[in-house]
Design a protein around this motif. Structure first.
Motif, PDB file in Angstrom:
ATOM      1  N   VAL A  52     -12.906  48.361  25.782  1.00  0.00           N
ATOM      2  CA  VAL A  52     -13.004  48.260  27.240  1.00  0.00           C
ATOM      3  C   VAL A  52     -14.471  48.106  27.659  1.00  0.00           C
ATOM      4  O   VAL A  52     -14.804  47.463  28.641  1.00  0.00           O
ATOM      5  CB  VAL A  52     -12.368  49.515  27.881  1.00  0.00           C
ATOM      6  CG1 VAL A  52     -12.636  49.584  29.366  1.00  0.00           C
ATOM      7  CG2 VAL A  52     -10.871  49.531  27.609  1.00  0.00           C
ATOM      8  N   LEU A  53     -15.334  48.711  26.866  1.00  0.00           N
ATOM      9  CA  LEU A  53     -16.778  48.548  27.072  1.00  0.00           C
ATOM     10  C   LEU A  53     -17.340  47.846  25.840  1.00  0.00           C
ATOM     11  O   LEU A  53     -16.954  48.183  24.723  1.00  0.00           O
ATOM     12  CB  LEU A  53     -17.444  49.924  27.162  1.00  0.00           C
ATOM     13  CG  LEU A  53     -17.880  50.489  28.499  1.00  0.00           C
ATOM     14  CD1 LEU A  53     -18.686  51.749  28.261  1.00  0.00           C
ATOM     15  CD2 LEU A  53     -18.657  49.496  29.318  1.00  0.00           C
ATOM     16  N   LEU A  88     -11.860  51.288  22.316  1.00  0.00           N
ATOM     17  CA  LEU A  88     -10.714  50.543  22.840  1.00  0.00           C
ATOM     18  C   LEU A  88     -11.107  49.142  23.286  1.00  0.00           C
ATOM     19  O   LEU A  88     -10.266  48.373  23.753  1.00  0.00           O
ATOM     20  CB  LEU A  88     -10.087  51.306  24.024  1.00  0.00           C
ATOM     21  CG  LEU A  88      -9.532  52.697  23.712  1.00  0.00           C
ATOM     22  CD1 LEU A  88      -8.999  53.353  24.978  1.00  0.00           C
ATOM     23  CD2 LEU A  88      -8.429  52.619  22.657  1.00  0.00           C
ATOM     24  N   SER A 121       1.717  51.946  29.158  1.00  0.00           N
ATOM     25  CA  SER A 121       0.281  51.836  28.858  1.00  0.00           C
ATOM     26  C   SER A 121       0.033  52.193  27.390  1.00  0.00           C
ATOM     27  O   SER A 121       0.597  53.155  26.882  1.00  0.00           O
ATOM     28  CB  SER A 121      -0.518  52.811  29.736  1.00  0.00           C
ATOM     29  OG  SER A 121      -0.136  52.695  31.084  1.00  0.00           O
ATOM     30  N   LYS A 122      -0.864  51.427  26.739  1.00  0.00           N
ATOM     31  CA  LYS A 122      -1.152  51.738  25.325  1.00  0.00           C
ATOM     32  C   LYS A 122      -1.914  53.053  25.221  1.00  0.00           C
ATOM     33  O   LYS A 122      -1.683  53.848  24.328  1.00  0.00           O
ATOM     34  CB  LYS A 122      -1.975  50.618  24.699  1.00  0.00           C
ATOM     35  CG  LYS A 122      -1.170  49.355  24.460  1.00  0.00           C
ATOM     36  CD  LYS A 122      -1.748  48.563  23.269  1.00  0.00           C
ATOM     37  CE  LYS A 122      -1.050  47.226  23.151  1.00  0.00           C
ATOM     38  NZ  LYS A 122      -1.606  46.237  24.113  1.00  0.00           N
ATOM     39  N   ASN A 123      -2.861  53.267  26.113  1.00  0.00           N
ATOM     40  CA  ASN A 123      -3.636  54.502  26.119  1.00  0.00           C
ATOM     41  C   ASN A 123      -3.689  55.047  27.537  1.00  0.00           C
ATOM     42  O   ASN A 123      -3.800  54.281  28.495  1.00  0.00           O
ATOM     43  CB  ASN A 123      -5.074  54.241  25.654  1.00  0.00           C
ATOM     44  CG  ASN A 123      -5.110  53.755  24.220  1.00  0.00           C
ATOM     45  OD1 ASN A 123      -5.027  54.532  23.281  1.00  0.00           O
ATOM     46  ND2 ASN A 123      -5.187  52.439  24.054  1.00  0.00           N
ATOM     47  N   ILE A 124      -3.614  56.355  27.648  1.00  0.00           N
ATOM     48  CA  ILE A 124      -3.735  56.990  28.965  1.00  0.00           C
ATOM     49  C   ILE A 124      -4.812  58.061  28.881  1.00  0.00           C
ATOM     50  O   ILE A 124      -4.721  58.981  28.070  1.00  0.00           O
ATOM     51  CB  ILE A 124      -2.400  57.617  29.417  1.00  0.00           C
ATOM     52  CG1 ILE A 124      -1.293  56.559  29.494  1.00  0.00           C
ATOM     53  CG2 ILE A 124      -2.581  58.309  30.780  1.00  0.00           C
ATOM     54  CD1 ILE A 124       0.081  57.085  29.894  1.00  0.00           C
ATOM     55  N   LEU A 125      -5.850  57.885  29.710  1.00  0.00           N
ATOM     56  CA  LEU A 125      -6.910  58.888  29.801  1.00  0.00           C
ATOM     57  C   LEU A 125      -6.693  59.656  31.101  1.00  0.00           C
ATOM     58  O   LEU A 125      -6.749  59.077  32.185  1.00  0.00           O
ATOM     59  CB  LEU A 125      -8.287  58.203  29.808  1.00  0.00           C
ATOM     60  CG  LEU A 125      -9.487  59.039  30.265  1.00  0.00           C
ATOM     61  CD1 LEU A 125      -9.680  60.283  29.393  1.00  0.00           C
ATOM     62  CD2 LEU A 125     -10.763  58.196  30.256  1.00  0.00           C
ATOM     63  N   ARG A 145       7.467  60.596  23.753  1.00  0.00           N
ATOM     64  CA  ARG A 145       6.426  59.845  23.072  1.00  0.00           C
ATOM     65  C   ARG A 145       5.634  60.776  22.139  1.00  0.00           C
ATOM     66  O   ARG A 145       5.074  60.338  21.141  1.00  0.00           O
ATOM     67  CB  ARG A 145       5.531  59.225  24.130  1.00  0.00           C
ATOM     68  CG  ARG A 145       4.462  58.333  23.621  1.00  0.00           C
ATOM     69  CD  ARG A 145       4.070  57.387  24.730  1.00  0.00           C
ATOM     70  NE  ARG A 145       2.639  57.180  24.717  1.00  0.00           N
ATOM     71  CZ  ARG A 145       2.037  56.320  25.503  1.00  0.00           C
ATOM     72  NH1 ARG A 145       2.722  55.621  26.388  1.00  0.00           N
ATOM     73  NH2 ARG A 145       0.742  56.160  25.456  1.00  0.00           N
ATOM     74  N   LEU A 197     -11.428  65.254  25.332  1.00  0.00           N
ATOM     75  CA  LEU A 197     -12.765  64.691  25.158  1.00  0.00           C
ATOM     76  C   LEU A 197     -13.854  65.607  25.706  1.00  0.00           C
ATOM     77  O   LEU A 197     -15.029  65.271  25.642  1.00  0.00           O
ATOM     78  CB  LEU A 197     -12.846  63.323  25.849  1.00  0.00           C
ATOM     79  CG  LEU A 197     -11.773  62.315  25.428  1.00  0.00           C
ATOM     80  CD1 LEU A 197     -11.928  61.018  26.215  1.00  0.00           C
ATOM     81  CD2 LEU A 197     -11.826  62.025  23.939  1.00  0.00           C
ATOM     82  N   VAL A 220      -6.927  46.996  32.182  1.00  0.00           N
ATOM     83  CA  VAL A 220      -7.378  48.362  32.461  1.00  0.00           C
ATOM     84  C   VAL A 220      -6.990  48.691  33.908  1.00  0.00           C
ATOM     85  O   VAL A 220      -7.164  47.861  34.805  1.00  0.00           O
ATOM     86  CB  VAL A 220      -8.907  48.523  32.295  1.00  0.00           C
ATOM     87  CG1 VAL A 220      -9.328  49.969  32.532  1.00  0.00           C
ATOM     88  CG2 VAL A 220      -9.366  48.053  30.922  1.00  0.00           C
ATOM     89  N   LEU A 224      -5.427  50.373  28.778  1.00  0.00           N
ATOM     90  CA  LEU A 224      -5.924  51.696  29.141  1.00  0.00           C
ATOM     91  C   LEU A 224      -5.637  51.997  30.608  1.00  0.00           C
ATOM     92  O   LEU A 224      -5.955  51.201  31.489  1.00  0.00           O
ATOM     93  CB  LEU A 224      -7.447  51.776  28.903  1.00  0.00           C
ATOM     94  CG  LEU A 224      -8.120  53.080  29.364  1.00  0.00           C
ATOM     95  CD1 LEU A 224      -7.603  54.292  28.589  1.00  0.00           C
ATOM     96  CD2 LEU A 224      -9.643  52.972  29.235  1.00  0.00           C
ATOM     97  N   LEU A 258     -15.403  47.985  34.977  1.00  0.00           N
ATOM     98  CA  LEU A 258     -14.548  47.762  33.807  1.00  0.00           C
ATOM     99  C   LEU A 258     -13.621  46.557  33.977  1.00  0.00           C
ATOM    100  O   LEU A 258     -12.787  46.291  33.124  1.00  0.00           O
ATOM    101  CB  LEU A 258     -13.694  49.017  33.526  1.00  0.00           C
ATOM    102  CG  LEU A 258     -14.441  50.320  33.232  1.00  0.00           C
ATOM    103  CD1 LEU A 258     -13.465  51.481  33.058  1.00  0.00           C
ATOM    104  CD2 LEU A 258     -15.315  50.182  31.985  1.00  0.00           C
ATOM    105  N   ILE A 261      -6.549  54.912  33.317  1.00  0.00           N
ATOM    106  CA  ILE A 261      -7.368  56.091  33.589  1.00  0.00           C
ATOM    107  C   ILE A 261      -6.798  56.762  34.835  1.00  0.00           C
ATOM    108  O   ILE A 261      -6.906  56.227  35.938  1.00  0.00           O
ATOM    109  CB  ILE A 261      -8.847  55.710  33.801  1.00  0.00           C
ATOM    110  CG1 ILE A 261      -9.361  54.886  32.607  1.00  0.00           C
ATOM    111  CG2 ILE A 261      -9.709  56.960  34.008  1.00  0.00           C
ATOM    112  CD1 ILE A 261     -10.804  54.410  32.732  1.00  0.00           C
TER     113      ILE A 261
END
Ligand SMILES: Cc1cc2nc3c(=O)[nH]c(=O)nc-3n(C[C@H](O)[C@H](O)[C@H](O)COP(=O)(O)OP(=O)(O)OC[C@H]3O[C@@H](n4cnc5c(N)ncnc54)[C@H](O)[C@@H]3O)c2cc1C
Lengths: 323, 256
Positions: free
Chosen positions: B253-254, B251, A281-285, B227, B234, A205, A262, A229, A264
């Protein structure tokens, strides 16, 4: 014959080098040519075993009493001499610092074209490669007007694949003729660093901040979130140029390439020079107060809002859950 | 110490690259131009060196007539003079670029210039060929260290460090030498209004370089497949927090 430069950085063959080998093998198969490899490092583990599984039929091990540590001019001269003898039709390496440097030097010595960061090729005469510009934000098709052309293979251009039926790779020693002067540029010392905290390049992360963070102090909320995190903290070039973060924490074209599960991104607009550093990155917030920010179009998740409101509220909620 | 810094004019494409008709170049009509961050650090380092050791800093570029802007920018932060190798603005391959730079250096030396240190960016921001500096070093028989991120220079030698995954490689070479550098070497200064004005009066020498036959020939540019994600929104402000928490849990992460 196609010749691949093997790089170990003293470990058994790096993943990027294995990717380059897969690329080289596909090129060799497409051209109906055997694949051979050249290796300089002595401590490269079970080299023949590994290379065999990647379709290498002959390994040239460069031996010289003075080739104990990295010396780019000497390595390039040795490789150029090997090329004179073995006459490859293409020479490839991974597009690492070392791969790019050695092939560029050979290209300079032998007056050949070199294409860095290739992701594909097309047969023909002259051969055509597809290579990355702008860190991969733009692709170039280019023709290579000389034999053998020198190519470096961009990271993650192909996935590493071993072959099913392997043959025995023969091992040959190559002894280059080198002079004292060839060692004028060499590693005279090594210094190890032991970075504190979670490393940007390997973190699962990453919390990144840009101009929107506003100040060095403003990064405290990002650090707090990161510590909750287990994340690493990075920044855009605006954050590093303003001295809010060190350059070692920059993400992007001229900084680090990250590939976490992830990312952020807070207060970052999403310029291409930043995006090329985080597109793995697999996910981008993305958290940005401007709903038109370009980064939203490349993100997987978005929050429209002031990061200095969103992050403290998020931190509070995570704390509540954790206790 | 006399330093020659080589820089390249590149567009700053912002968030999206668009191609110009013909697919040979980026559409730049709406874009600003700059030099790459590596080269900004090269210019800054040259200026610091001459401030410390005396001598002069020359900045050279191969590019269109408009590249004068990048030479002036570099002179505004302390370079003394500029050399512009003027092209039509089309793409020169790395070997062609290097050969033209080598010819210009030889010409300057014939006219009495002596350079102790040559600084390049490790790679250009746009084409990213990773080789112009190395080719110039080879042609001039100069020792060359690439990817330099820390530098200690004395009147007759340099100690340079290059970052690798586990730390630093340390190199030492005598001068003259050629280094290719990376962003992070220093923090470049910003020009002041006065220095911008002063830069307008500094000398620039212009010439039209010879062009070698092409080795790496640009056929066509194209954009990589996008992509194509569209972000799941959200929410807005603090009200988004519950959904963000859910996503962090999804995900992994938490802890759920
Ligand atoms: C050759 C070259 C190489 C480069 N290399 C890199 C590189 O390696 N890495 C890199 O990052 N950049 C690089 N850049 C710079 C890049 O082009 C951009 O200028 C930079 O990434 C912009 O940083 P930013 O997003 O932080 O700032 P901006 O583009 O100014 O964006 C700031 C964003 O923050 C948002 N914002 C402001 N306040 C708040 C708030 N309170 N809450 C939420 N959002 C807020 C704004 O809406 C805006 O979208 C390079 C440029 C060039 C020309």
């Amino acid at each position: 014959m196609i010749l691949a430069f093997i790089e170990g950085e003293r470990n058994p063959i790096s993943p990027l080098c294995l990717q380059a080998l897969t690329f080289a093998r596909e090129l060799a198969a497409g051209q109906g040519m055997p694949l051979e490899a050249v290796a300089f490092e002595r401590e490269a583990g079970d080299l023949p075993g590994v290379l065999q599984r990647h379709g290498v039929s002959r390994i040239h091990r460069v031996e010289h009493p003075r080739l104990d540590d990295y010396a780019p001019e000497a390595w390039a001269k040795a490789l150029a001499q090997l090329m004179d003898r073995a006459r490859p039709q293409f020479v490839l390496a991974a597009a690492t610092d070392r791969g790019n440097e050695i092939l560029a030097r050979v290209a300079a010595v032998k007056n050949l074209p070199m294409a860095a960061n290739c992701i594909g090729w097309a047969p023909g005469s002259p051969p055509v490669v597809v290579r990355q510009r702008w860190g991969g934000s733009l692709l170039e098709e280019a023709a290579l007007h000389a034999v053998p052309p020198l190519l470096t293979v961009a990271p993650h251009a192909v996935e590493v694949r071993e072959i099913e039926t392997q043959m025995e790779a023969s091992l040959e020693t190559f002894s280059p003729v080198l002079e004292e002067k060839d060692f004028r540029v060499r590693v005279v010392a090594r210094e190890e660093t032991h970075p504190e905290g979670v490393s940007l390049r390997t973190a699962s992360v990453v919390v990144g901040g840009g101009r929107g963070v506003g100040s060095a102090d403003g990064f405290r909320v990002l650090e707090e979130l990161a510590s909750l995190l287990g994340a690493a903290v990075g920044g855009s070039r605006v954050a590093t140029n303003n001295g809010w973060r060190t350059h070692a924490q920059q993400i992007g074209l001229t900084g680090n390439r990250i590939a976490p599960d992830l990312y952020i991104a807070c207060g970052i607009s999403g310029a291409i020079q930043h995006y090329v550093g985080c597109k793995g990155s697999k996910n981008i917030l993305v958290i940005n107060q401007d709903r038109e920010a370009p980064f939203f179009r490349r993100a997987t998740h978005g929050v429209v809002g002031d990061l200095h409101e969103v992050l403290p509220a998020l931190i509070e909620e995570i704390r509540r859950i954790k206790t | 110490m006399n330093v020659l810094v080589c820089v390249k004019r590149v567009p700053d494409p912002g968030a999206r690259i668009e191609l110009a008709a013909g697919d040979q170049a980026i559409e730049t009509r709406k874009l600003g131009f700059t030099i790459g961050p590596h080269e900004e650090c090269a210019v800054e380092e040259a200026v610091r060196l001459i401030e410390k050791l005396g001598g002069s800093a020359t900045v050279l570029t191969l590019g269109p007539a408009d590249a004068e802007e990048q030479l002036r920018d570099s002179m505004a932060v302390g370079a003394d003079r500029g050399i512009l190798l003027e092209t039509e603005g089309d793409d020169w391959d790395p070997a062609q670029t290097a050969a033209a730079i080598v010819a210009a250096i030889r010409a300057a030396e014939r006219q009495g210039s002596r350079f102790d240190l040559f600084l390049f960016g490790n790679e250009s921001a746009d084409a990213g060929g990773f080789q112009v500096g190395i080719r110039v070093a080879q042609a001039l028989d100069l020792p060359c260290i690439t990817g330099v991120k820390r530098l200690e220079a004395q009147a007759n030698k340099v100690l340079a460090r290059r970052e690798i995954a586990t730390g630093w490689e340390v190199y030492e070479v005598g001068l003259p030498a050629l280094l290719t550098v990376r962003e992070g070497l220093n923090s470049p200064r910003h020009p002041s209004f006065r220095s911008l004005m002063a830069a307008r009066k500094k000398p620039i020498e212009r010439s039209r370089p010879e062009r070698d036959p092409v080795g790496l020939e640009l056929l066509r540019l194209r954009l990589p497949p996008d992509r194509g994600t569209s972000a799941e929104m959200l929410g807005e402000g603090k009200a988004a927090v519950p959904r963000v928490i859910e996503v962090l849990k999804e995900l992994g992460v938490l802890q759920a």
